[in-house]
Design a protein around this motif. Structure first.
Motif, PDB file in Angstrom:
ATOM      1  N   GLN A 133     -77.898  23.080 -30.223  1.00  0.00           N
ATOM      2  CA  GLN A 133     -77.838  22.935 -32.034  1.00  0.00           C
ATOM      3  C   GLN A 133     -76.727  22.106 -32.351  1.00  0.00           C
ATOM      4  O   GLN A 133     -76.085  21.981 -33.642  1.00  0.00           O
ATOM      5  N   LYS A 134     -76.026  21.176 -31.275  1.00  0.00           N
ATOM      6  CA  LYS A 134     -74.928  20.439 -31.856  1.00  0.00           C
ATOM      7  C   LYS A 134     -75.270  19.317 -32.767  1.00  0.00           C
ATOM      8  O   LYS A 134     -76.244  18.725 -32.146  1.00  0.00           O
ATOM      9  N   THR A 135     -74.891  19.207 -33.896  1.00  0.00           N
ATOM     10  CA  THR A 135     -75.283  18.158 -34.922  1.00  0.00           C
ATOM     11  C   THR A 135     -74.402  16.848 -34.762  1.00  0.00           C
ATOM     12  O   THR A 135     -74.816  15.756 -35.210  1.00  0.00           O
ATOM     13  N   SER A 136     -73.277  16.776 -34.245  1.00  0.00           N
ATOM     14  CA  SER A 136     -72.371  15.682 -34.264  1.00  0.00           C
ATOM     15  C   SER A 136     -72.509  14.896 -32.814  1.00  0.00           C
ATOM     16  O   SER A 136     -73.017  15.593 -31.859  1.00  0.00           O
ATOM     17  N   ARG A 137     -71.934  13.736 -33.039  1.00  0.00           N
ATOM     18  CA  ARG A 137     -72.251  12.950 -31.813  1.00  0.00           C
ATOM     19  C   ARG A 137     -71.080  13.371 -30.718  1.00  0.00           C
ATOM     20  O   ARG A 137     -69.945  13.743 -31.456  1.00  0.00           O
TER      21      ARG A 137
END
Length: 54
Positions: A10-14
């Protein structure tokens, strides 16, 4: 017996620079390992054929 179900990532950042270096280092390491493992198989088959060709 319970069945294991993986949770979605669920990580949304690069990835930052450090994470990116770790990711590419891991890709490089497993790619190299896979290539050498395949070459080892060819070498083992060749040595078996040479030793048993008489």
């Amino acid at each position: 017996m319970r069945e294991y179900k993986a949770k979605p990532y669920q990580k949304t950042s690069r990835p930052n620079d450090a994470e990116r270096r770790r990711i590419f280092y891991w890709f490089k390491r497993i790619s190299s390992h896979t290539a050498w493992k395949q070459i080892l198989g060819y070498y083992e088959n060749w040595t078996f054929a040479v030793e048993n060709c008489r």
